[in-house]
Design a protein around this motif. Sequence first.
Motif, PDB file in Angstrom:
ATOM      1  N   GLU A   1       0.860  -1.186   0.000  1.00 15.92           N
ATOM      2  CA  GLU A   1       0.000   0.000   0.000  1.00 15.92           C
ATOM      3  C   GLU A   1       0.892   1.231   0.000  1.00 15.92           C
ATOM      4  O   GLU A   1       1.309   1.726   1.049  1.00 15.92           O
ATOM      5  CB  GLU A   1      -0.913  -0.011   1.226  1.00 15.92           C
ATOM      6  CG  GLU A   1      -1.951  -1.126   1.144  1.00 15.92           C
ATOM      7  CD  GLU A   1      -2.788  -1.249   2.398  1.00 15.92           C
ATOM      8  OE1 GLU A   1      -2.974  -0.234   3.109  1.00 15.92           O
ATOM      9  OE2 GLU A   1      -3.244  -2.364   2.689  1.00 15.92           O
ATOM     10  N   VAL A   2       1.212   1.687  -1.194  1.00 22.89           N
ATOM     11  CA  VAL A   2       2.121   2.827  -1.287  1.00 22.89           C
ATOM     12  C   VAL A   2       1.340   4.135  -1.246  1.00 22.89           C
ATOM     13  O   VAL A   2       0.162   4.192  -1.614  1.00 22.89           O
ATOM     14  CB  VAL A   2       2.965   2.783  -2.581  1.00 22.89           C
ATOM     15  CG1 VAL A   2       3.884   1.583  -2.582  1.00 22.89           C
ATOM     16  CG2 VAL A   2       2.091   2.816  -3.808  1.00 22.89           C
ATOM     17  N   GLY A   3       2.015   5.146  -0.800  1.00 22.14           N
ATOM     18  CA  GLY A   3       1.424   6.483  -0.814  1.00 22.14           C
ATOM     19  C   GLY A   3       1.793   7.191  -2.109  1.00 22.14           C
ATOM     20  O   GLY A   3       2.121   6.554  -3.117  1.00 22.14           O
ATOM     21  N   THR A   4       1.749   8.497  -2.077  1.00 20.80           N
ATOM     22  CA  THR A   4       2.030   9.225  -3.318  1.00 20.80           C
ATOM     23  C   THR A   4       2.787  10.522  -3.048  1.00 20.80           C
ATOM     24  O   THR A   4       2.545  11.192  -2.040  1.00 20.80           O
ATOM     25  CB  THR A   4       0.712   9.511  -4.074  1.00 20.80           C
ATOM     26  OG1 THR A   4       1.006  10.259  -5.240  1.00 20.80           O
ATOM     27  CG2 THR A   4      -0.265  10.303  -3.243  1.00 20.80           C
TER      28      THR A   4
ATOM     29  N   LYS B   1      11.286  11.157   1.457  1.00 24.78           N
ATOM     30  CA  LYS B   1       9.961  11.118   0.829  1.00 24.78           C
ATOM     31  C   LYS B   1       9.710   9.740   0.216  1.00 24.78           C
ATOM     32  O   LYS B   1       8.629   9.167   0.379  1.00 24.78           O
ATOM     33  CB  LYS B   1       9.868  12.201  -0.255  1.00 24.78           C
ATOM     34  CG  LYS B   1       9.726  13.622   0.262  1.00 24.78           C
ATOM     35  CD  LYS B   1       9.527  14.574  -0.906  1.00 24.78           C
ATOM     36  CE  LYS B   1       9.318  16.007  -0.443  1.00 24.78           C
ATOM     37  NZ  LYS B   1       9.062  16.929  -1.558  1.00 24.78           N
TER      38      LYS B   1
ATOM     39  N   ILE C   1       6.652   7.248   1.155  1.00 23.76           N
ATOM     40  CA  ILE C   1       5.685   6.862   0.114  1.00 23.76           C
ATOM     41  C   ILE C   1       5.622   5.337   0.008  1.00 23.76           C
ATOM     42  O   ILE C   1       4.547   4.749  -0.083  1.00 23.76           O
ATOM     43  CB  ILE C   1       6.079   7.510  -1.239  1.00 23.76           C
ATOM     44  CG1 ILE C   1       5.849   9.020  -1.171  1.00 23.76           C
ATOM     45  CG2 ILE C   1       5.303   6.891  -2.390  1.00 23.76           C
ATOM     46  CD1 ILE C   1       6.541   9.805  -2.260  1.00 23.76           C
ATOM     47  N   LYS C   2       6.803   4.703   0.048  1.00 16.18           N
ATOM     48  CA  LYS C   2       6.877   3.239  -0.033  1.00 16.18           C
ATOM     49  C   LYS C   2       6.085   2.604   1.119  1.00 16.18           C
ATOM     50  O   LYS C   2       5.545   1.508   0.998  1.00 16.18           O
ATOM     51  CB  LYS C   2       8.355   2.837   0.050  1.00 16.18           C
ATOM     52  CG  LYS C   2       8.646   1.385  -0.149  1.00 16.18           C
ATOM     53  CD  LYS C   2      10.159   1.208  -0.297  1.00 16.18           C
ATOM     54  CE  LYS C   2      10.564  -0.244  -0.178  1.00 16.18           C
ATOM     55  NZ  LYS C   2      10.714  -0.711   1.169  1.00 16.18           N
TER      56      LYS C   2
ATOM     57  N   GLY D   1       3.340   3.831   2.448  1.00 18.55           N
ATOM     58  CA  GLY D   1       1.916   4.174   2.413  1.00 18.55           C
ATOM     59  C   GLY D   1       1.577   5.607   2.780  1.00 18.55           C
ATOM     60  O   GLY D   1       0.389   5.945   2.882  1.00 18.55           O
ATOM     61  N   PHE D   2       2.560   6.444   2.991  1.00 14.37           N
ATOM     62  CA  PHE D   2       2.280   7.843   3.345  1.00 14.37           C
ATOM     63  C   PHE D   2       2.153   8.679   2.062  1.00 14.37           C
ATOM     64  O   PHE D   2       2.898   8.467   1.096  1.00 14.37           O
ATOM     65  CB  PHE D   2       3.405   8.424   4.212  1.00 14.37           C
ATOM     66  CG  PHE D   2       3.405   7.889   5.612  1.00 14.37           C
ATOM     67  CD1 PHE D   2       2.849   8.619   6.650  1.00 14.37           C
ATOM     68  CD2 PHE D   2       3.950   6.629   5.895  1.00 14.37           C
ATOM     69  CE1 PHE D   2       2.833   8.123   7.941  1.00 14.37           C
ATOM     70  CE2 PHE D   2       3.939   6.122   7.180  1.00 14.37           C
ATOM     71  CZ  PHE D   2       3.379   6.857   8.209  1.00 14.37           C
ATOM     72  N   SER D   3       1.221   9.607   2.085  1.00 18.00           N
ATOM     73  CA  SER D   3       1.045  10.506   0.942  1.00 18.00           C
ATOM     74  C   SER D   3       1.496  11.905   1.312  1.00 18.00           C
ATOM     75  O   SER D   3       1.265  12.373   2.432  1.00 18.00           O
ATOM     76  CB  SER D   3      -0.429  10.542   0.516  1.00 18.00           C
ATOM     77  OG  SER D   3      -0.766   9.308  -0.076  1.00 18.00           O
TER      78      SER D   3
END
Lengths: 241, 631
Positions: A15-18, B367, B371-372, B374-376
């Motif tokens: 579940e990756v973010g962006t 960053k 991101i890897k 799950g953080f946006s």
Amino acid sequence: MSNIDNIEPPIIKDEVGTLHPINQVKDFLLNMLADLGFQEVDGPEIESEEFNFDMLNIKKSHPARQMHDTFYVENKSHVLRTHTSPVQIRSMLQSNPPFAFTSAGKVYRKDDDATHLPMFHQVEGIYVDTDVTFANLKDLIHQILHNLFGKDVKIRFRPSYFPFTEPSAEVDILSKNGKWLEILGCGIVNPIVLKNCNIDTEKYSGLAFGLGVERIAMLKYGVSDIREFYKSNLDFLGQFK
Amino acid sequence: MKFIYQDLLNFLAEKPSKDLLSEKLFQLGHEHEIDGDIFDMELTPNRGDCLSLNGIARDLNVFFGNTEAFKVYEGNIDQLNLNFKNLSPEACPAIHFLEIEIEGNVNAYKPYLANYFSLLSNNKTNFFTDVSNYISYELGQPTHCFEADSINNQLIFENRNCNEAFKSLLGADINLLGNNCVFSVNNKIISLAGVMGGQSTACSVNTKKALVECAFFKPESIIGKSVAYNLTSDAAHKFERGVDTQAQEIVLRRFIEIIKDHAVIKNIKIQSFEDHQVQKNSIPIDVKRINKILGTNIEEKEYLTYLSKLDFGIENEIIVPSHRHDISTQNDLAEEIARITGYNNIESKPLKIKKNDRGTDKVNTLKNYLIKNGFSEVINFPFIKKEERKSISIDNPLDSNRNYLRTSLKDSLLDNLLYNERRQKDSIKFFEVSDLYSKDDQIRQEKKLGIIMSGRRGQNYLDFSKKLDNTYLSELLNNDSESIVFKIDEISRAGLKSKKNDKIFYTEISVDKIPENIFNDIESSFETTNFIKYQPVSEFPSSTKDFSFSIKDFNKYDTVIDHLSKLNDKYLKDAYIFDFYENKKFNEIKVGVRFVFQSSSATLSEEEVHKSVNKLLKPIIDLEGVSVPGM
């Protein structure tokens, strides 16, 4: 697979973010410009009037300096930078030509409506060397726009006005619906600006350009409302993985 | 500025089509839109000289030639002996007055004057003011008409330090503050110079004798006044951009001619007050320099021909016309030549700069790591209402809720989290990296990273029932370090507008305090941007449905999982397996699936959701040995 012991549990996807889409576009532009020879430089968002305006040949009477266009802070001792050009000024003062710099980051204008935000992002570039011409500028802008919009994109240069470049141009691309869309501003660095940075204008000339990151992002992603970028809505951000 | 196509044609020797005219205007740098016969111009701020028919025609001369389109009064005019004093010639180096008196009625406006009002939707006011407005449209020089008899004592122009009331001719009550260029009589301000006249001396439909003022106000003496007093003023717009320093007398002679076109003139008198020597602005002839700037090979003869068609004088040097305040250097002349030849006709010449390597960047590494996991990333505006310790104040904020610059990322990130909780999000992980500013003895800059999270740990069967907590974040951030680098705090929900109970965790750190070698195995560069086509975010609530599949025929297990990975429905926004359980006692596999439905155009009814559910479930529950208990 009739035995329960042979069952493989479902695969769990990462579940990756962006990365924020504006920073994705900014990063895309900086990578492209690095490939074209530009070195990234950084500088403060709170600037003196000298670096934000005076050094860039923006006269005291210029409308951009009015309180209704520029944010002033701390009893008018400083401004929130209205462009990233002062970063280039600071870098030019510390360098000898030839050089090619990009500056990128947040800039501020006193605007807040459906199509303008008080904070947005710019990527700007400057190249100073012997015999830099408007013809060279056109070549560079073509390379940038071909990288962004493909080799077949139709490009139009229009005369414009910026105090820090002369001649100045705005550049449009032809959209699919047949309308010209303004993409960037550019020009030959005004010799007054080079002189302000102690550069010999008999020997050196320069070109400069600036892109609005939000504008490029809106065009590339098809986002019609600039405010969407700053709502921090996961349903929005999640689309840019 | 708007103009009528036919009006402009009167100024041009050739009569271009609208398309050709439009093309050449763009070539010259004059953006515009066309609506029927009306051209709506958006001129750059340096081209105040083009804010009129005559000005645009001058620029087009090189393509279409021009005509003597406007007649001026050529008769003798008596000297006016106006009791006038200019106390601030530095703000107004030249001012001319025309006293003009008519008798009898004013005739119906001739087509050129009538069209200016009817086709451009301008409001008629009174005869003298109407002519004044038309002159400004035609020649670009604002004039102001006083009711002559209202100037009953010495008229004074000055840059005065004000704190007094003034009623504009449109009836607006204004409190003039600070330095303003004004006209006064008996020490009472009667006109905000270059912006708007006052009501007390304004002309009316009954006016027979007007005093017409026609001046060159320096831009810096006018700039900002119309905005400061919220006055919409065409005159201010023109003076701010610079009018012709030499045109005032010819403008007044044109004024007389138009009056003569419509009424019987009883008396005309004129007087000039000039405090400046006419200085020719000249630039050496240096076509080599022009070619060096542009990268072209233009011959000197061609170069000088172009300039002469733009009204430049050609002597031993190039003489800049008095209406071109924007020209003083070789680069300015290069732009003129580029405009005439066409920017698009200048051939590109290759530019070769050595490729540059962006190198690694600690912030980008951080960053990528987040991101890897799950953080946006979010980006927030820096403006806040409450003053924090050492916060920087904005002198001219957008409003009282945005008076200061934030000194921490916490409140912004907390707002982002609560916003998404209200939008039914149950697993939120955000970060922001931003420069923050504060003050003590000087302004200080610090780049900070803020991380916030709350809710479920993940949308999968291993993490679904676990909550994001201090341990999770600490292991994520501090495991690579010998000591605790990231200090994690729980944010209390007390006082927050939220119905959620999940704990909120937050950490904020100066990027400089993060060790350089942290997250060494993570890439510094981002993945290549994939320019997806974004779908507008729905503003309507989503509907969540959970189902538990019982699989007793294990041969069907892979089919069920395959179906679940390929679900497709117009309302299905998200679907994931939140539970997986091997019940060996009952020889059964349980798979829990969550469906999230949402429409982009309406709140979904239960029936619509039910229909989608049935469509999605049918291929699975039709399988022998697979069921959804309760269905």
